[in-house]
Design an enzyme around this catalytic site. Structure first.
Site: not given
Ligand code: APR
Length: 248
Positions: A101, A119, A184-185
């Site tokens: 993503q 994305h 990490g999502t």
């Molecule tokens: N290693 C693994 N996971 C981590 C780390 C790390 N060092 N640091 C943070 N996280 C986790 C957090 O706990 C959280 O669950 O990564 C996740 C980040 O979540 P978001 O910031 O929501 O990112 P994401 O899930 O990729 O968002 C999806 O939302 O805003 C839209 O298009 C945008 O691609 C993005 C989508």
């Protein structure tokens, strides 16, 4: 950091087809802010509707362009971390499809041979009137060199469709996988968040790597509390040891 179960290491060592679903947490240890982590989350300081929608670009193209230019600058300075590199190394022992993503291009930079960008990628700019990818000239935003319409980042904004080829590729990679990793999502944004559940329904092993719990956690076969750069190299190391023991 919990100890990795030998059973999980063996399943990873055996896997011939791995699909890694990665989100912003994958790049957190490369210094790229995530979207929803409270203290550092990008959205914490900006309202998504303000910046990452076609309407926002229509309303104020210069503000949206400048925000992405700032993120592009941040990303071009970032380096892949040990987690990106572990996934790239894994591709030497199995077929590893990365479905990300993220729009930062760090998986490709780490050497992963197969990366599907759900994305888009903010390192690319496209014509907002459909002329495709264009070089970035002067201006905020610069005009398309072919038709003069404003250029925009080649990323999927809220309310926009995902690139069909990437989404179809992601569905095929999840269907074919022995193991699906969710790394990490927050598993909050569709359709990416539905991919690991599709894997579960197909009886595929689902492994989550995240310091926090997410809506996927209760569904995952293994949910490892840890970070991408901390855990992925350990997972790979444990699997390699299993492979060596098996081949002895
Ligand atoms: N290693 C693994 N996971 C981590 C780390 C790390 N060092 N640091 C943070 N996280 C986790 C957090 O706990 C959280 O669950 O990564 C996740 C980040 O979540 P978001 O910031 O929501 O990112 P994401 O899930 O990729 O968002 C999806 O939302 O805003 C839209 O298009 C945008 O691609 C993005 C989508």
């Amino acid at each position: 950091m919990q100890a990795l179960s030998p059973a999980l290491a063996a399943q990873i060592a055996e896997a011939r087809r791995v699909t890694a679903l990665t989100g912003a947490g994958m790049s957190a240890e490369s210094g790229v802010p995530t979207f929803r982590d409270a203290q550092t989350g990008l959205w914490a300081r900006y309202d998504p509707a303000e910046l990452a929608t076609p309407e926002a670009f229509e309303r104020d193209p210069s503000r949206v362009w400048q925000w992405y230019a700032w993120r592009r600058e941040l990303v071009t300075r970032a380096e892949p971390n040990a987690g990106h590199r572990a996934l790239a190394r894994w591709a030497r022992h199995a077929r590893v499809t990365v479905v990300t993503q993220n729009v930062d291009g760090l998986h490709q930079q780490a050497g992963s041979p197969e990366v599907l960008e759900l994305h888009g990628n903010l390192r690319r700019s496209i014509c907002s009137a459909g002329c495709g990818e264009q070089p970035v000239g002067e201006g905020e935003p610069p005009p398309c060199p072919r038709c003069g319409a404003p250029l925009r980042p080649d990323v999927v904004w809220f309310g926009e469709m995902l690139p069909e080829a990437a989404l179809n590729g992601a569905l095929a990679a999840v269907e074919a996988a022995d193991i699906v990793l969710s790394i990490g999502t927050a598993n909050q944004v569709q359709p990416a968040a539905s991919l690991p559940h599709l894997a579960r329904r197909n009886g595929c092993l689902v492994v989550e790597v995240n310091p926090e719990e997410t809506p996927l956690t209760p569904e995952a076969d293994w949910s490892l509390r840890g970070t991408a750069a901390g855990l992925l190299p350990l997972l790979l190391e444990a699997a390699t040891e299993q492979r060596v023991q098996r081949d002895e």
